[in-house]
Motif scaffolding. Structure first.
Motif, PDB file in Angstrom:
ATOM      1  N   ILE A  57       0.942  -1.268  -0.013  1.00 55.12           N
ATOM      2  CA  ILE A  57       0.112   0.078  -0.023  1.00 55.12           C
ATOM      3  C   ILE A  57       0.755   1.181  -0.239  1.00 55.12           C
ATOM      4  O   ILE A  57       1.902   1.249   0.693  1.00 55.12           O
ATOM      5  N   GLU A  58       0.568   2.189  -0.935  1.00 56.48           N
ATOM      6  CA  GLU A  58       1.522   3.350  -0.999  1.00 56.48           C
ATOM      7  C   GLU A  58       0.540   4.537  -1.211  1.00 56.48           C
ATOM      8  O   GLU A  58      -0.407   4.724  -1.883  1.00 56.48           O
ATOM      9  N   GLU A  59       0.855   5.569  -0.264  1.00 56.02           N
ATOM     10  CA  GLU A  59       0.057   6.893  -0.158  1.00 56.02           C
ATOM     11  C   GLU A  59       0.466   7.483  -1.788  1.00 56.02           C
ATOM     12  O   GLU A  59      -0.607   8.225  -1.896  1.00 56.02           O
ATOM     13  N   PRO A  63       8.013   5.483  -7.810  1.00 55.59           N
ATOM     14  CA  PRO A  63       8.097   5.812  -6.342  1.00 55.59           C
ATOM     15  C   PRO A  63       7.517   7.046  -6.223  1.00 55.59           C
ATOM     16  O   PRO A  63       7.258   8.046  -6.928  1.00 55.59           O
ATOM     17  N   ASN A  64       7.258   7.254  -4.935  1.00 54.35           N
ATOM     18  CA  ASN A  64       6.608   8.373  -4.437  1.00 54.35           C
ATOM     19  C   ASN A  64       7.532   9.597  -4.307  1.00 54.35           C
ATOM     20  O   ASN A  64       8.729   9.418  -4.043  1.00 54.35           O
ATOM     21  N   GLU A  65       7.171  10.669  -5.158  1.00 53.13           N
ATOM     22  CA  GLU A  65       8.001  12.104  -5.135  1.00 53.13           C
ATOM     23  C   GLU A  65       8.420  12.329  -3.886  1.00 53.13           C
ATOM     24  O   GLU A  65       9.642  13.116  -3.654  1.00 53.13           O
ATOM     25  N   ALA A  68      12.116   9.112   0.690  1.00 50.91           N
ATOM     26  CA  ALA A  68      13.421   9.047   0.851  1.00 50.91           C
ATOM     27  C   ALA A  68      14.203   8.570  -0.591  1.00 50.91           C
ATOM     28  O   ALA A  68      15.157   8.907  -0.976  1.00 50.91           O
ATOM     29  N   THR A  69      13.512   7.331  -0.784  1.00 48.32           N
ATOM     30  CA  THR A  69      13.872   6.643  -1.927  1.00 48.32           C
ATOM     31  C   THR A  69      14.382   7.390  -3.310  1.00 48.32           C
ATOM     32  O   THR A  69      15.387   7.142  -3.625  1.00 48.32           O
ATOM     33  N   ILE A  70      13.360   8.018  -3.649  1.00 46.84           N
ATOM     34  CA  ILE A  70      13.780   8.889  -4.948  1.00 46.84           C
ATOM     35  C   ILE A  70      14.841   9.857  -4.840  1.00 46.84           C
ATOM     36  O   ILE A  70      15.729   9.990  -6.080  1.00 46.84           O
ATOM     37  N   ARG A 178      -3.623   6.195   1.647  1.00 48.20           N
ATOM     38  CA  ARG A 178      -2.838   6.405   3.106  1.00 48.20           C
ATOM     39  C   ARG A 178      -3.458   5.259   4.087  1.00 48.20           C
ATOM     40  O   ARG A 178      -4.418   5.175   4.214  1.00 48.20           O
ATOM     41  N   ALA A 179      -2.341   4.529   4.501  1.00 45.21           N
ATOM     42  CA  ALA A 179      -2.765   3.589   5.311  1.00 45.21           C
ATOM     43  C   ALA A 179      -2.333   3.928   6.838  1.00 45.21           C
ATOM     44  O   ALA A 179      -1.386   4.572   7.076  1.00 45.21           O
ATOM     45  N   THR A 180      -3.158   3.475   7.604  1.00 50.39           N
ATOM     46  CA  THR A 180      -2.954   3.563   9.125  1.00 50.39           C
ATOM     47  C   THR A 180      -3.037   2.382   9.944  1.00 50.39           C
ATOM     48  O   THR A 180      -4.062   1.634   9.995  1.00 50.39           O
TER      49      THR A 180
HETATM   50  P1  ADP Z   1      12.440   3.577   2.405  1.00 53.37           P
HETATM   51  O1  ADP Z   1      13.880   3.882   2.048  1.00 53.37           O
HETATM   52  O2  ADP Z   1      12.460   2.921   3.803  1.00 53.37           O
HETATM   53  O3  ADP Z   1      11.565   2.873   1.329  1.00 53.37           O
HETATM   54  P2  ADP Z   1      11.001   5.861   1.760  1.00 53.37           P
HETATM   55  O4  ADP Z   1      10.591   7.305   2.321  1.00 53.37           O
HETATM   56  O5  ADP Z   1      11.429   6.089   0.174  1.00 53.37           O
HETATM   57  O6  ADP Z   1      11.831   5.237   2.554  1.00 53.37           O
HETATM   58  O7  ADP Z   1       9.361   4.928   1.645  1.00 53.37           O
HETATM   59  C1  ADP Z   1       8.486   4.979   2.429  1.00 53.37           C
HETATM   60  C2  ADP Z   1       7.157   5.110   1.501  1.00 53.37           C
HETATM   61  O8  ADP Z   1       6.028   4.840   2.414  1.00 53.37           O
HETATM   62  C3  ADP Z   1       7.142   6.277   0.713  1.00 53.37           C
HETATM   63  O9  ADP Z   1       7.045   6.233  -0.485  1.00 53.37           O
HETATM   64  C4  ADP Z   1       5.873   7.078   1.327  1.00 53.37           C
HETATM   65  O10 ADP Z   1       4.916   7.722   0.219  1.00 53.37           O
HETATM   66  C5  ADP Z   1       4.885   6.037   2.090  1.00 53.37           C
HETATM   67  N1  ADP Z   1       4.044   6.228   3.129  1.00 53.37           N
HETATM   68  C6  ADP Z   1       4.450   7.137   4.228  1.00 53.37           C
HETATM   69  N2  ADP Z   1       3.518   7.153   4.858  1.00 53.37           N
HETATM   70  C7  ADP Z   1       2.343   6.437   4.243  1.00 53.37           C
HETATM   71  C8  ADP Z   1       1.096   6.136   4.798  1.00 53.37           C
HETATM   72  N3  ADP Z   1       0.442   6.247   5.948  1.00 53.37           N
HETATM   73  N4  ADP Z   1       0.462   5.256   3.878  1.00 53.37           N
HETATM   74  C9  ADP Z   1       0.924   4.691   2.792  1.00 53.37           C
HETATM   75  N5  ADP Z   1       2.124   4.995   2.523  1.00 53.37           N
HETATM   76  C10 ADP Z   1       2.909   5.772   3.081  1.00 53.37           C
END
Ligand code: ADP
Length: 385
Positions: A57-59, A63-65, A68-70, A178-180
């Motif tokens: 599950i990804e918010e 990868p998300n902009e 930290a990964t990008i 967004r997951a909680t």
């Molecule tokens: P890592 O190096 O640990 O993978 P990142 O910051 O790149 O670290 O990855 C964490 C990911 O989790 C990000 O893509 C971010 O968008 C996602 N994320 C953060 N909070 C939530 C949430 N509440 N629900 C879903 N995804 C989330």
């Protein structure tokens, strides 16, 4: 061997989320966050226990902009690791080769020193064939250098490749959600959409139960553990900026490292990766500092480090260094700090009966895949090895 049925992907709210209508939980494992750590775990689980049904599950997107990964450096190197971690790093390198193929590129990596040490050579000799690199620094201030093995890649590509491979092997993926986490193996989901006035709003909510939940939400994970599960951890986070240095670099220019600062050749110039000195205090809001009274986009600690290195690296004292005017001008991201330490390797930790935490942090480029696999092995309980 049977070919696995590929997983399903829900990218946007136009695709109704229907994970299965059975009364029993549709998933064994819910992975929160599809950065490189969550994506790597999803893939490793398909290998270590192909029978597990996993939802990633990804918010944001993949990868998300904002993750930290990008913005991670994407530099695999043993240069800063104690010998005890070398085997895990080598394992990670083999895995990077498998996943990335030609997208993983061998590159020299030089650490630069003021004093000679065992194994150092004259900086001028090591950079004899790289005059543009030599021009960045003052070899009188940094006369000694050590050459290390290094491999460059794009961590965003790694997250994408790992997630796509996991999906081919049966993992489901839910984006823009967004997951909680909650106690008892429950996760609430908010499927997000953008209005035509650019506001992010919740379109629909869902509740899922699973045997296991993994918090792979990067710098958010420790906060989630504390706020939603009531579990205090010693993990922390830091805001790291990666400013641009407009000095020219070639396709084979070495990575340079001096006094904690890394200069990574990228797109014909350099990305600077400053040292992370310590965790940011609770409630810290990143803000730009001032240089001789002029506002910049660089946080004060990083600015001070760069100013302190201007004698050793005169290129930093030129207009090639992009200082920006405000925070938005400088790429930056929150980085998880396992155990609150900038030097700690990636880690995983059991939080309660249902929940694990998986953190990458500053050494994720070199050790992240190993740690994701170690957690997959633990979840699989030794099966599939
Ligand atoms: P890592 O190096 O640990 O993978 P990142 O910051 O790149 O670290 O990855 C964490 C990911 O989790 C990000 O893509 C971010 O968008 C996602 N994320 C953060 N909070 C939530 C949430 N509440 N629900 C879903 N995804 C989330």
């Amino acid at each position: 061997m049977t070919t696995p049925t590929p997983g399903r992907v829900w990218a946007h709210v136009g695709q109704p989320f229907t994970p299965g209508s059975d009364p029993q939980p549709a998933y064994d494992v819910l992975i929160l966050g599809a950065g490189r750590m969550g994506s790597a775990l999803a893939l490793a689980l398909t290998e270590r226990d192909p029978h597990l049904k996993t939802l990633l599950i990804e918010e944001g997107g993949l990868p998300n902009e904002d993750g930290a990964t990008i913005l991670a450096p994407g530099i695999w190197t043993l240069a800063h690791l104690p010998a005890a971690q070398h085997a895990a790093a080598r394992w990670t390198l083999e895995r990077l080769r498998t996943l990335l193929g030609d997208d993983l590129q061998a590159r020299p990596y030089l650490t630069l020193h003021a004093e000679p040490a065992p194994g150092t050579q004259p900086t001028r000799d090591l950079l004899a064939t790289h005059p543009q690199s030599l021009a960045l620094l003052d070899p009188g201030v940094l006369p000694h250098a050590t050459a290390h093995e290094a491999h460059l890649y794009r961590p965003g590509t790694l997250a994408q490749t790992a997630a796509q491979s996991a999906i081919r092997r049966g993992t489901d993926l839910l984006l823009n959600t967004r997951a909680t986490p909650h106690p008892g193996g429950r996760v609430t989901l908010e499927r997000l959409t953008v209005t035509n006035t650019h506001q992010i709003v919740t379109h629909a909510t869902h509740t899922l139960h699973a045997r296991l939940i993994v918090l792979a939400t990067g710098a958010h994970a420790p906060t989630q553990a504390e706020h939603h599960l009531g579990i205090h951890t010693r993990h922390a986070r830091a805001y790291r900026q990666t400013p641009h240095l407009g000095a020219p670099s070639t396709e084979d220019a070495p990575v340079l490292h001096a006094h904690g600062l890394t200069l990574r050749p990228q797109h014909g110039a350099y990305t600077l990766i400053p040292a992370v000195h310590h965790r940011d205090p609770h409630g810290y809001t990143p803000q730009g500092g001032h240089l001789t009274g002029v506002p910049t986009g660089l946080r004060r600690e990083t600015l001070e480090d760069l100013v302190g290195l201007m004698d050793a690296l005169p290129a930093l004292a030129t207009s090639d260094l992009h200082l920006g005017r405000s925070l938005a001008d400088i790429p930056g991201a929150w980085l998880a700090l396992p155990h609150g330490h900038p030097d700690a390797p990636p880690t995983h930790q059991r939080l309660d009966d249902h929940t694990h935490l998986l953190l990458g942090g500053p050494h994720a480029d070199t050790l992240g895949l190993w740690t994701a696999d170690a957690l997959a092995r633990e979840i699989a309980g030794g099966r599939g090895e």
